[in-house]
Design a protein around this motif. Structure first.
Motif, PDB file in Angstrom:
ATOM      1  N   PRO A 184    -117.638  -4.917 -93.935  1.00  0.00           N
ATOM      2  CA  PRO A 184    -118.963  -4.625 -93.399  1.00  0.00           C
ATOM      3  C   PRO A 184    -119.021  -3.198 -92.826  1.00  0.00           C
ATOM      4  CG  PRO A 184    -118.113  -6.690 -92.499  1.00  0.00           C
ATOM      5  CD  PRO A 184    -116.993  -6.027 -93.229  1.00  0.00           C
ATOM      6  N   PHE A 185    -120.187  -2.570 -92.960  1.00  0.00           N
ATOM      7  CA  PHE A 185    -120.357  -1.242 -92.374  1.00  0.00           C
ATOM      8  C   PHE A 185    -121.791  -1.074 -91.889  1.00  0.00           C
ATOM      9  CE2 PHE A 185    -121.720  -0.554 -96.724  1.00  0.00           C
ATOM     10  CZ  PHE A 185    -122.753   0.358 -96.624  1.00  0.00           C
ATOM     11  N   ARG A 186    -121.959  -0.117 -91.008  1.00  0.00           N
ATOM     12  CA  ARG A 186    -123.305   0.255 -90.551  1.00  0.00           C
ATOM     13  C   ARG A 186    -123.391   1.775 -90.529  1.00  0.00           C
ATOM     14  NH1 ARG A 186    -123.320  -0.855 -83.958  1.00  0.00           N
ATOM     15  NH2 ARG A 186    -121.492   0.444 -83.501  1.00  0.00           N
ATOM     16  N   VAL A 187    -124.619   2.290 -90.583  1.00  0.00           N
ATOM     17  CA  VAL A 187    -124.883   3.726 -90.524  1.00  0.00           C
ATOM     18  C   VAL A 187    -126.074   3.924 -89.607  1.00  0.00           C
ATOM     19  CG1 VAL A 187    -125.319   5.822 -91.855  1.00  0.00           C
ATOM     20  CG2 VAL A 187    -124.192   3.885 -92.956  1.00  0.00           C
ATOM     21  N   PHE A 188    -125.976   4.919 -88.724  1.00  0.00           N
ATOM     22  CA  PHE A 188    -127.107   5.219 -87.847  1.00  0.00           C
ATOM     23  C   PHE A 188    -127.067   6.692 -87.456  1.00  0.00           C
ATOM     24  CE2 PHE A 188    -123.624   3.570 -85.337  1.00  0.00           C
ATOM     25  CZ  PHE A 188    -123.546   4.413 -84.225  1.00  0.00           C
ATOM     26  N   VAL A 189    -128.161   7.166 -86.882  1.00  0.00           N
ATOM     27  CA  VAL A 189    -128.310   8.569 -86.493  1.00  0.00           C
ATOM     28  C   VAL A 189    -128.364   8.659 -84.976  1.00  0.00           C
ATOM     29  CG1 VAL A 189    -129.789  10.609 -86.668  1.00  0.00           C
ATOM     30  CG2 VAL A 189    -129.563   9.065 -88.626  1.00  0.00           C
ATOM     31  N   LEU A 190    -127.667   9.651 -84.424  1.00  0.00           N
ATOM     32  CA  LEU A 190    -127.694   9.924 -82.983  1.00  0.00           C
ATOM     33  C   LEU A 190    -128.144  11.360 -82.752  1.00  0.00           C
ATOM     34  CD1 LEU A 190    -124.301   8.385 -81.797  1.00  0.00           C
ATOM     35  CD2 LEU A 190    -126.592   7.472 -81.383  1.00  0.00           C
ATOM     36  N   ALA A 191    -128.945  11.574 -81.726  1.00  0.00           N
ATOM     37  CA  ALA A 191    -129.342  12.930 -81.333  1.00  0.00           C
ATOM     38  C   ALA A 191    -128.243  13.535 -80.467  1.00  0.00           C
ATOM     39  CB  ALA A 191    -130.651  12.883 -80.555  1.00  0.00           C
ATOM     40  N   GLY A 192    -128.115  14.880 -80.537  1.00  0.00           N
ATOM     41  CA  GLY A 192    -127.171  15.589 -79.687  1.00  0.00           C
ATOM     42  C   GLY A 192    -125.792  15.691 -80.328  1.00  0.00           C
ATOM     43  N   PRO A 193    -124.929  16.426 -79.651  1.00  0.00           N
ATOM     44  CA  PRO A 193    -125.124  17.119 -78.376  1.00  0.00           C
ATOM     45  C   PRO A 193    -126.048  18.337 -78.531  1.00  0.00           C
ATOM     46  CG  PRO A 193    -122.978  17.669 -79.287  1.00  0.00           C
ATOM     47  CD  PRO A 193    -123.575  16.640 -80.195  1.00  0.00           C
ATOM     48  N   PRO A 208    -128.955  20.643 -79.466  1.00  0.00           N
ATOM     49  CA  PRO A 208    -129.900  20.572 -80.586  1.00  0.00           C
ATOM     50  C   PRO A 208    -129.291  19.919 -81.840  1.00  0.00           C
ATOM     51  CG  PRO A 208    -129.001  22.788 -80.432  1.00  0.00           C
ATOM     52  CD  PRO A 208    -128.453  22.015 -79.255  1.00  0.00           C
ATOM     53  N   HIS A 209    -128.047  19.531 -81.774  1.00  0.00           N
ATOM     54  CA  HIS A 209    -127.368  18.929 -82.925  1.00  0.00           C
ATOM     55  C   HIS A 209    -127.785  17.470 -83.122  1.00  0.00           C
ATOM     56  CE1 HIS A 209    -123.773  21.903 -83.342  1.00  0.00           C
ATOM     57  NE2 HIS A 209    -124.893  22.529 -83.061  1.00  0.00           N
ATOM     58  N   SER A 210    -127.411  16.908 -84.261  1.00  0.00           N
ATOM     59  CA  SER A 210    -127.579  15.477 -84.511  1.00  0.00           C
ATOM     60  C   SER A 210    -126.363  14.995 -85.295  1.00  0.00           C
ATOM     61  CB  SER A 210    -128.872  15.190 -85.270  1.00  0.00           C
ATOM     62  OG  SER A 210    -128.886  15.855 -86.509  1.00  0.00           O
ATOM     63  N   ARG A 211    -126.169  13.663 -85.306  1.00  0.00           N
ATOM     64  CA  ARG A 211    -124.999  13.086 -85.952  1.00  0.00           C
ATOM     65  C   ARG A 211    -125.390  11.881 -86.793  1.00  0.00           C
ATOM     66  NH1 ARG A 211    -122.514  11.675 -80.546  1.00  0.00           N
ATOM     67  NH2 ARG A 211    -124.692  12.031 -80.019  1.00  0.00           N
ATOM     68  N   ILE A 212    -124.802  11.770 -87.961  1.00  0.00           N
ATOM     69  CA  ILE A 212    -124.878  10.551 -88.760  1.00  0.00           C
ATOM     70  C   ILE A 212    -123.543   9.848 -88.574  1.00  0.00           C
ATOM     71  CG2 ILE A 212    -125.021   9.586 -91.086  1.00  0.00           C
ATOM     72  CD1 ILE A 212    -126.958  11.847 -91.782  1.00  0.00           C
ATOM     73  N   VAL A 213    -123.603   8.590 -88.145  1.00  0.00           N
ATOM     74  CA  VAL A 213    -122.402   7.833 -87.793  1.00  0.00           C
ATOM     75  C   VAL A 213    -122.208   6.695 -88.785  1.00  0.00           C
ATOM     76  CG1 VAL A 213    -121.293   6.452 -85.988  1.00  0.00           C
ATOM     77  CG2 VAL A 213    -122.743   8.407 -85.356  1.00  0.00           C
ATOM     78  N   LEU A 214    -120.994   6.572 -89.293  1.00  0.00           N
ATOM     79  CA  LEU A 214    -120.613   5.487 -90.200  1.00  0.00           C
ATOM     80  C   LEU A 214    -119.501   4.685 -89.527  1.00  0.00           C
ATOM     81  CD1 LEU A 214    -120.297   3.978 -92.942  1.00  0.00           C
ATOM     82  CD2 LEU A 214    -118.809   5.876 -93.670  1.00  0.00           C
ATOM     83  N   ASP A 215    -119.747   3.394 -89.277  1.00  0.00           N
ATOM     84  CA  ASP A 215    -118.751   2.483 -88.718  1.00  0.00           C
ATOM     85  C   ASP A 215    -118.363   1.461 -89.781  1.00  0.00           C
ATOM     86  OD1 ASP A 215    -118.868   3.693 -86.215  1.00  0.00           O
ATOM     87  OD2 ASP A 215    -120.358   2.275 -85.452  1.00  0.00           O
ATOM     88  N   VAL A 216    -117.063   1.233 -89.956  1.00  0.00           N
ATOM     89  CA  VAL A 216    -116.576   0.229 -90.903  1.00  0.00           C
ATOM     90  C   VAL A 216    -115.733  -0.778 -90.122  1.00  0.00           C
ATOM     91  CG1 VAL A 216    -115.385  -0.206 -93.077  1.00  0.00           C
ATOM     92  CG2 VAL A 216    -116.499   2.006 -92.692  1.00  0.00           C
ATOM     93  N   ALA A 217    -116.131  -2.060 -90.181  1.00  0.00           N
ATOM     94  CA  ALA A 217    -115.456  -3.117 -89.427  1.00  0.00           C
ATOM     95  C   ALA A 217    -114.029  -3.322 -89.921  1.00  0.00           C
ATOM     96  CB  ALA A 217    -116.241  -4.425 -89.539  1.00  0.00           C
ATOM     97  N   HIS A 218    -113.180  -3.833 -89.035  1.00  0.00           N
ATOM     98  CA  HIS A 218    -111.782  -4.103 -89.403  1.00  0.00           C
ATOM     99  C   HIS A 218    -111.645  -5.347 -90.284  1.00  0.00           C
ATOM    100  CE1 HIS A 218    -110.563  -0.902 -86.889  1.00  0.00           C
ATOM    101  NE2 HIS A 218    -110.664  -1.540 -85.746  1.00  0.00           N
ATOM    102  N   GLN A 219    -112.552  -6.304 -90.164  1.00  0.00           N
ATOM    103  CA  GLN A 219    -112.480  -7.519 -90.975  1.00  0.00           C
ATOM    104  C   GLN A 219    -113.835  -8.205 -90.978  1.00  0.00           C
ATOM    105  OE1 GLN A 219    -109.323  -9.106 -88.390  1.00  0.00           O
ATOM    106  NE2 GLN A 219    -110.585 -10.929 -88.117  1.00  0.00           N
ATOM    107  N   TRP A 220    -113.955  -9.250 -91.816  1.00  0.00           N
ATOM    108  CA  TRP A 220    -115.215  -9.968 -91.947  1.00  0.00           C
ATOM    109  C   TRP A 220    -115.433 -10.995 -90.860  1.00  0.00           C
ATOM    110  CZ3 TRP A 220    -119.350  -8.929 -94.743  1.00  0.00           C
ATOM    111  CH2 TRP A 220    -119.229  -8.123 -95.879  1.00  0.00           C
ATOM    112  N   GLN A 221    -114.431 -11.787 -90.522  1.00  0.00           N
ATOM    113  CA  GLN A 221    -114.642 -12.915 -89.614  1.00  0.00           C
ATOM    114  C   GLN A 221    -113.435 -13.120 -88.730  1.00  0.00           C
ATOM    115  OE1 GLN A 221    -115.159 -15.605 -92.839  1.00  0.00           O
ATOM    116  NE2 GLN A 221    -113.146 -16.505 -92.585  1.00  0.00           N
ATOM    117  N   GLU A 222    -113.641 -13.876 -87.660  1.00  0.00           N
ATOM    118  CA  GLU A 222    -112.557 -14.207 -86.728  1.00  0.00           C
ATOM    119  C   GLU A 222    -111.571 -15.114 -87.410  1.00  0.00           C
ATOM    120  OE1 GLU A 222    -112.110 -12.801 -83.993  1.00  0.00           O
ATOM    121  OE2 GLU A 222    -114.019 -12.237 -83.153  1.00  0.00           O
TER     122      GLU A 222
END
Length: 196
Positions: free
Chosen positions: A171-180, A182-196
């Protein structure tokens, strides 16, 4: 006598079939979202692994790529000198910008996330704003649980491309953050696994 033997064999076979069906029904089954019928989402993550896209093309140039390790996921951060909102991220082959060379043979990991940033890696004068060349491995991901590689695929006609190698299709997610600032960031997070 033969009828009794046949009936006994039939009962034994049917009992075995019923037991096998019950065991299969009780076993965890995979669903499209990646969670199982009996397991809970890992760290409460319900992101899934389908393609993500948002935003529009921007002229703000890429200035840095960073990675980070977290308890539930690994992170890649793309920072820009200005406002950026556009990206397209999904599992599959990634090609170099302008050349079309497949990056999978050069990217570590059993699964590949193609990251297309709707912003360039050069400024208005077409001067590179990052110290990367096409094919460069831009992050040290030693000891990361999920990330295996981040490879620069180039920048062409206002788009920047990266191949992000991961341990498996997760699983992964992508989102945008403002700053620092005047800059901005696109963030990509990838989970370590699917389920407990």
């Amino acid at each position: 006598m033969r009828i009794r033997r046949t009936a006994t064999t039939l009962v034994v076979v049917l009992t075995a079939l019923v037991a096998a069906t019950a065991a299969a029904t009780a076993a965890p089954t995979s669903t499209l979202s990646g969670t199982s019928a009996t397991g809970a989402p890992y760290c409460g993550i319900t992101w899934g692994s389908g393609d993500r896209a948002a935003g529009t093309l921007s002229s703000a140039p890429l200035v840095e790529v960073r990675t980070g390790r977290h308890d539930c996921y690994d992170r890649v951060v793309f920072e820009f000198a200005g406002t950026v909102t556009g990206y397209s991220v999904g599992y599959g082959e990634t090609y170099t910008e302008g050349e079309g060379l497949a990056l999978s043979p050069y990217t570590a990991g059993d699964a590949l996330l193609r990251v297309s940033l709707r912003a360039p890696a050069y400024d208005d004068e077409h001067v590179a704003t990052v110290p990367y060349r096409v094919g460069d491995h831009v992050a040290n991901v030693l000891r990361y649980r999920t990330l295996r590689d981040v490879v620069f695929g180039g920048s062409f006609e206002g788009y920047g491309t990266f191949a992000v190698g991961v341990r498996a299709r997760l699983p992964f997610r992508v989102f945008v953050l403002a700053g620092p600032g005047p800059h901005s960031r696109i963030v990509l997070d990838v989970a370590h696994q699917w389920q407990e």
